[in-house]
Scaffold this active site. Structure first.
Site, PDB file in Angstrom:
ATOM      1  N   GLU A 152      31.469  45.511  26.679  1.00 17.50           N
ATOM      2  CA  GLU A 152      30.894  44.303  27.250  1.00 17.50           C
ATOM      3  C   GLU A 152      29.710  44.683  28.128  1.00 17.50           C
ATOM      4  O   GLU A 152      29.885  45.113  29.264  1.00 17.50           O
ATOM      5  CB  GLU A 152      31.939  43.551  28.084  1.00 17.50           C
ATOM      6  CG  GLU A 152      31.449  42.172  28.468  1.00 17.50           C
ATOM      7  CD  GLU A 152      31.813  41.770  29.861  1.00 17.50           C
ATOM      8  OE1 GLU A 152      32.195  42.623  30.666  1.00 17.50           O
ATOM      9  OE2 GLU A 152      31.676  40.578  30.162  1.00 17.50           O
ATOM     10  N   ASP A 168      35.935  46.107  29.099  1.00 21.45           N
ATOM     11  CA  ASP A 168      35.512  45.123  30.087  1.00 21.45           C
ATOM     12  C   ASP A 168      34.516  45.755  31.063  1.00 21.45           C
ATOM     13  O   ASP A 168      34.672  46.914  31.457  1.00 21.45           O
ATOM     14  CB  ASP A 168      36.756  44.638  30.851  1.00 21.45           C
ATOM     15  CG  ASP A 168      36.442  43.602  31.899  1.00 21.45           C
ATOM     16  OD1 ASP A 168      36.078  42.484  31.517  1.00 21.45           O
ATOM     17  OD2 ASP A 168      36.543  43.912  33.107  1.00 21.45           O
ATOM     18  N   HIS A 178      29.021  48.279  34.034  1.00 23.04           N
ATOM     19  CA  HIS A 178      29.260  48.805  35.376  1.00 23.04           C
ATOM     20  C   HIS A 178      29.779  50.238  35.363  1.00 23.04           C
ATOM     21  O   HIS A 178      30.203  50.755  36.400  1.00 23.04           O
ATOM     22  CB  HIS A 178      30.205  47.861  36.131  1.00 23.04           C
ATOM     23  CG  HIS A 178      29.617  46.477  36.254  1.00 23.04           C
ATOM     24  ND1 HIS A 178      28.702  46.155  37.223  1.00 23.04           N
ATOM     25  CD2 HIS A 178      29.751  45.373  35.482  1.00 23.04           C
ATOM     26  CE1 HIS A 178      28.319  44.898  37.053  1.00 23.04           C
ATOM     27  NE2 HIS A 178      28.942  44.405  36.003  1.00 23.04           N
ATOM     28  N   GLN A 222      26.460  50.332  39.009  1.00 20.02           N
ATOM     29  CA  GLN A 222      27.564  51.159  38.504  1.00 20.02           C
ATOM     30  C   GLN A 222      28.418  51.773  39.608  1.00 20.02           C
ATOM     31  O   GLN A 222      29.522  52.232  39.340  1.00 20.02           O
ATOM     32  CB  GLN A 222      26.991  52.243  37.579  1.00 20.02           C
ATOM     33  CG  GLN A 222      26.337  51.579  36.366  1.00 20.02           C
ATOM     34  CD  GLN A 222      25.777  52.528  35.346  1.00 20.02           C
ATOM     35  OE1 GLN A 222      25.349  53.632  35.688  1.00 20.02           O
ATOM     36  NE2 GLN A 222      25.744  52.103  34.095  1.00 20.02           N
ATOM     37  N   ASN A 248      37.030  49.466  34.710  1.00 16.82           N
ATOM     38  CA  ASN A 248      35.994  49.719  35.719  1.00 16.82           C
ATOM     39  C   ASN A 248      36.526  49.590  37.139  1.00 16.82           C
ATOM     40  O   ASN A 248      35.947  50.138  38.065  1.00 16.82           O
ATOM     41  CB  ASN A 248      34.839  48.729  35.524  1.00 16.82           C
ATOM     42  CG  ASN A 248      33.829  48.774  36.658  1.00 16.82           C
ATOM     43  OD1 ASN A 248      33.125  49.772  36.831  1.00 16.82           O
ATOM     44  ND2 ASN A 248      33.780  47.710  37.468  1.00 16.82           N
TER      45      ASN A 248
HETATM   46  C1  LM2 Z   1      34.318  40.852  33.046  1.00 14.54           C
HETATM   47  N1  LM2 Z   1      33.290  41.285  32.500  1.00 14.54           N
HETATM   48  O1  LM2 Z   1      32.514  42.228  33.016  1.00 14.54           O
HETATM   49  C2  LM2 Z   1      35.228  39.808  32.525  1.00 14.54           C
HETATM   50  O2  LM2 Z   1      34.846  39.377  31.253  1.00 14.54           O
HETATM   51  C3  LM2 Z   1      35.263  38.739  33.558  1.00 14.54           C
HETATM   52  O3  LM2 Z   1      36.074  37.691  33.102  1.00 14.54           O
HETATM   53  C4  LM2 Z   1      35.784  39.341  34.844  1.00 14.54           C
HETATM   54  O4  LM2 Z   1      35.610  38.471  35.941  1.00 14.54           O
HETATM   55  C5  LM2 Z   1      34.996  40.556  35.255  1.00 14.54           C
HETATM   56  N2  LM2 Z   1      34.519  41.339  34.223  1.00 14.54           N
HETATM   57  C6  LM2 Z   1      35.887  41.477  36.066  1.00 14.54           C
HETATM   58  O5  LM2 Z   1      36.866  42.052  35.216  1.00 14.54           O
HETATM   59  C7  LM2 Z   1      36.673  37.551  36.154  1.00 14.54           C
HETATM   60  C8  LM2 Z   1      36.140  36.293  36.811  1.00 14.54           C
HETATM   61  C9  LM2 Z   1      35.823  36.505  38.275  1.00 14.54           C
HETATM   62  C10 LM2 Z   1      37.055  37.062  38.966  1.00 14.54           C
HETATM   63  C11 LM2 Z   1      37.354  38.413  38.306  1.00 14.54           C
HETATM   64  C12 LM2 Z   1      38.540  39.133  38.920  1.00 14.54           C
HETATM   65  O6  LM2 Z   1      34.951  35.886  36.117  1.00 14.54           O
HETATM   66  O7  LM2 Z   1      35.491  35.233  38.864  1.00 14.54           O
HETATM   67  O8  LM2 Z   1      36.792  37.262  40.326  1.00 14.54           O
HETATM   68  O9  LM2 Z   1      37.692  38.172  36.912  1.00 14.54           O
HETATM   69  O10 LM2 Z   1      39.698  38.374  38.834  1.00 14.54           O
HETATM   70  C13 LM2 Z   1      37.762  36.698  41.218  1.00 14.54           C
HETATM   71  C14 LM2 Z   1      37.149  35.623  42.070  1.00 14.54           C
HETATM   72  C15 LM2 Z   1      36.040  36.240  42.945  1.00 14.54           C
HETATM   73  C16 LM2 Z   1      36.620  37.365  43.809  1.00 14.54           C
HETATM   74  C17 LM2 Z   1      37.307  38.382  42.872  1.00 14.54           C
HETATM   75  C18 LM2 Z   1      37.989  39.498  43.652  1.00 14.54           C
HETATM   76  O11 LM2 Z   1      36.608  34.623  41.218  1.00 14.54           O
HETATM   77  O12 LM2 Z   1      35.496  35.234  43.785  1.00 14.54           O
HETATM   78  O13 LM2 Z   1      35.540  38.036  44.479  1.00 14.54           O
HETATM   79  O14 LM2 Z   1      38.286  37.714  42.065  1.00 14.54           O
HETATM   80  O15 LM2 Z   1      39.014  39.007  44.464  1.00 14.54           O
HETATM   81  C19 LM2 Z   1      35.491  37.913  45.900  1.00 14.54           C
HETATM   82 CA    CA Z   2      31.656  50.924  38.362  1.00 14.13          CA
END
Ligand code: LM2
Ligand code: CA
Length: 747
Positions: free
Chosen positions: A242, A217, A221, A178, A127
């Site tokens: 997901e 994943d 979206h 989306q 995505n």
């Molecule tokens: C998913 N499902 O839709 C995954 O199962 C989940 O683990 C992923 O989020 C999400 N999609 C995106 O692939 C994780 C995590 C987030 C993290 C993202 C990206 O839960 O907290 O976001 O991966 O690494 C992190 C930071 C967030 C920041 C983002 C972008 O926590 O604060 O946003 O990176 O820099 C400003």
């Molecule tokens: Ca999208």
């Protein structure tokens, strides 16, 4: 559904093996048993953040012998640097190089797991790319805002223009969910053919290494049709999407079932609630009666890598930190006939961002994670969870419950036909009673407390009498589980049947049914900042909308190239255009180029900017894989759309289609029309509608905004026979924004 087909193929092979075996042993006392003939693999495990080299060993030493079907691995593509686990969800490129290891290690893992009957499922992050910004990935690729050199540039991303930051804020707004950014992650324009091709190339690369399936994943979206198109370019692999749907949002998990399986998150939060705060006595109809998806569309778990640490929907879920309660919830999940279960395998953590234990924990001689130590939890090796895999495999042909019993509180038991029995005591006192087990008389291994191997049980046994009754003590916060594959006195254990056919050969990519790849090559010199695109009269060429034109690659400048799947046997008109970074468009000054796509094979166009008749077009028939357009197809409507003077706005809008149509048994209603999202008049790619409100068939689709749509409803039966609506094509023009609802009646 895919896994059922796979299980059937497996079964056929096993029957053959067993028949050969019976010939060999004919007349001897060694006979093939029921266990060998009918044991598919029905449970997979998520080895979260494990290294490829460790997974290969785990397949050989544990997962294959215990009967696991597959491993879900962490995203294998290049990702951003950093110690947090979630760096894996920020792709930088599609090189197979990550914290878990190299491409060579990945390939070795896939083949070694396959050799012991264990498939690999890849967590496919399609995505989005990284958080908006710049940096360098773990394989050395650098990136800047919306620019991943050689892969994507600015126009390959959504810039939704909302909320100041382009981030998603309103989950009640389908379009926003989306088309805006999930936590600032650069959101791919998955409606674009360039993006779809890149994503499919990544999936096909993994398939060529033997990967059998994908977790999609962040599927919520992406529109259903975008995922369908990308998967069709990757030969429609097994997928589970997901879609976090706890109710109350416009995008539902049920919409995604036509694409493949979907993760049922309501299962996770409900099993957590029941085991933590409610009563097990209330679970006798746990499943679709609770508003869950149909069982054969659902992937389920007690917890996953997100919700066990408060990410991804979270909720009141049960995790390894709950100890024996977690064990019991998983025993229930694996015994209960609903869905395709995924076992979570974790590492210990004290904060929700913490990455996996560093590699020094591997220095324990065996070079595998120190399961059970302070670092890796390895729930999949807990005896209760591991041995329930064979229980579920062995009982899969009795996918229903009988003999439900409860004490009205938190002690329950049930049978799986005559193949298995489980009792769960989620109370503080021991439970002793005589249970109706449904099992044939005999002595069974209690697989909660012992392992069954070579006909012997390493723990306590239970005797079932001729009436199917057994007197059993179930200790506080424990369970007892019996099944016919762990019966003393002659039954071969299912757990040791390694089925080498479990991963049938993964086919390599085949063309989309009814379409042919066309290679466009144009010799065109450009100014700095300009790119060359192709645009034409059909949806796959942007329907003359320059905003949807297909970007060609300048890898062989001044030749610009791209391969685009176009409908077979179709008259095409097109032109090349140049666009600069400000969006200014320069058209070729000659008449529209035209040709007709072949019925099969592929075609190549070698041309020069602004030179008429410079084509040297070739078509290569590949009869084996080509799908002819069915004889019953209605003629493709003439699309003599004039070239618009200015580009129309891009974007897509949601349309609710409802048609009142009565069908005979075995028929389903679809729609097919003139844009890619409606199958480009190819009935093989028509869009299936849902019969949930029969006789009204419905679907919500995203179609390009401001576009003239022509379509018809069709009926298809199980043999693929197509019945078209009578009369002329239905037609309407999509609005530029908002949501449109159509209520039609079959004509
Ligand atoms: C998913 N499902 O839709 C995954 O199962 C989940 O683990 C992923 O989020 C999400 N999609 C995106 O692939 C994780 C995590 C987030 C993290 C993202 C990206 O839960 O907290 O976001 O991966 O690494 C992190 C930071 C967030 C920041 C983002 C972008 O926590 O604060 O946003 O990176 O820099 C400003
Ligand atoms: Ca999208």
């Amino acid at each position: 559904m895919q896994r059922l087909n796979r299980a059937m193929a497996q079964l056929t092979m096993l029957v053959l093996v067993v028949l050969l075996g019976s010939l060999t042993f004919f007349g001897s006392t060694t006979k093939p048993t029921q266990a060998q003939v009918s044991t598919p693999r029905t449970v997979f495990v998520h080895l979260f953040e494990w290294k490829w080299t460790d997974i290969a060993k785990e397949c050989e030493n544990w997962l294959g012998p215990k009967g696991f079907s597959a491993v879900q691995v962490s995203p294998p593509q290049e990702h951003v640097q950093g110690s947090q686990w979630w760096t894996r969800y920020q792709p930088v490129s599609y090189q197979i190089q990550s914290r878990s290891g190299t491409r060579a290690e990945f390939a070795d893992m896939v083949s070694r797991c396959k050799a012991v009957g264990v498939d690999i499922y890849v967590d496919a992050v399609i995505n989005h790319m990284t958080g908006v910004g710049s940096g360098t990935g773990v394989a050395g690729s650098s990136y800047t805002n919306y620019n991943y050199p050689g892969i994507y540039q600015n126009q390959d991303f959504h810039h939704c223009g909302r909320n100041g930051t382009d981030d998603i804020s309103n989950y009640q707004d389908r379009w926003e969910v989306q088309n805006c950014e999930l936590v600032n992650l650069a959101d791919l324009a998955t409606e674009s053919i360039h993006v779809r091709s890149k994503l499919a190339a990544y999936l096909n690369d993994l398939r060529s290494l033997g990967v059998a399936g994908f977790r999609i994943d962040a599927a919520k979206h992406m529109p259903v049709a975008d995922i369908a198109d990308i998967m069709s370019r990757a030969s429609n692999p097994y997928i589970y999407q997901e879609v976090i749907d706890q109710g109350g949002e416009p995008i539902t998990s049920a919409e995604y079932t036509p694409n493949g399986d979907v993760i049922e998150f309501k299962y996770s939060t409900n099993i957590g609630r029941m085991f933590k705060t409610d009563k097990l006595a209330n679970m006798s109809n746990f499943g679709t009666a609770w508003g869950f998806l149909p069982s054969d569309s659902a992937v389920v778990f007690t917890d996953n890598h997100d919700n066990q640490r408060g990410h991804g929907g979270a909720g009141n879920v049960v995790t390894f930190k709950d100890g024996s309660l977690y064990n019991l919830a998983n025993v229930f999940a694996l015994a209960w006939p609903y869905g395709y279960p995924q076992v979570m395998s974790s590492y210990n953590f004290s904060n929700g961002d913490q990455g996996p234990p560093s590699s020094n924990v591997y220095a324990n001689g065996s070079n595998t994670p120190d399961c059970g130590g302070n670092n890796w939890v390895c729930e999949h090796r807990w005896r209760g969870i591991a041995n329930m895999v064979s229980f579920r495999n062995y009982t899969s042909s009795a996918f229903s419950t009988s003999n439900w019993w409860s004490n009205g509180n938190n002690q329950i038991s049930f049978s799986r036909g005559s193949l298995g029995f489980v009792a769960i005591n989620r109370e503080g006192n021991n439970l002793t009673r005589t249970f109706a087990t449904g099992l044939p008389a005999g002595t069974y291994c209690d697989v909660m407390h012992g392992d069954f191997s070579n006909g012997a049980c390493s723990g306590p046994t239970v005797t079932v009498d001729n009436a199917g009754n057994a007197t059993i003590t179930v200790n506080a916060m424990e369970a007892v589980a019996l099944h016919g594959g762990a019966k003393l006195g002659g039954v071969v254990p299912t757990a040791t049947v390694i089925n080498p056919t479990a991963t049938s050969v993964v086919p390599t990519a085949t063309p989309i049914a009814g379409s042919v790849p066309v290679n466009f090559n144009v010799n065109a010199t450009t100014n700095l900042g300009q790119n060359v695109y192709v645009v034409g009269n059909i949806a796959a060429l942007g329907s003359w909308n320059t905003a949807n034109a297909i970007l060609l690659s300048s890898a062989n400048y001044p030749i610009w190239s791209g391969t685009i799947n176009l409908p077979a046997n179709t008259a095409i008109e097109y032109k090349y255009i140049k666009k600069d970074s400000a969006g200014a468009v320069t058209w070729e000054s000659i008449a529209n180029r035209s040709f007709t796509t072949p019925g099969s094979g592929s075609a190549t166009r070698n041309e020069t900017w602004n030179v008429t008749g410079s084509n040297s077009s070739t078509a290569t028939p590949v009869p084996a894989t080509a799908t002819p357009i069915p004889a019953t197809a209605t003629p493709i409507p003439a699309t003599a759309t004039p070239i618009p003077a200015t580009a129309t706005p891009s974007g897509s809008i949601g349309i609710n289609f409802n048609v009142n149509a009565t069908t005979v048994w075995g028929q389903n209603v679809y729609m097919v029309g003139n844009v890619a999202g409606l199958g480009s008049w190819n009935t093989a790619n028509a869009v299936l509608l849902s019969s949930a409100s029969y006789p009204v068939w419905s679907s919500t689709l995203n179609l390009p905004a401001n576009t003239a749509i022509e379509f018809k409803y069709i009926k298809k039966d199980g043999s693929g026979n197509v019945t078209w609506e009578s009369g002329t094509n239905r037609s309407f023009t999509t609005p530029s924004s908002g949501i449109l609802t159509r209520n039609d009646s079959w004509q």
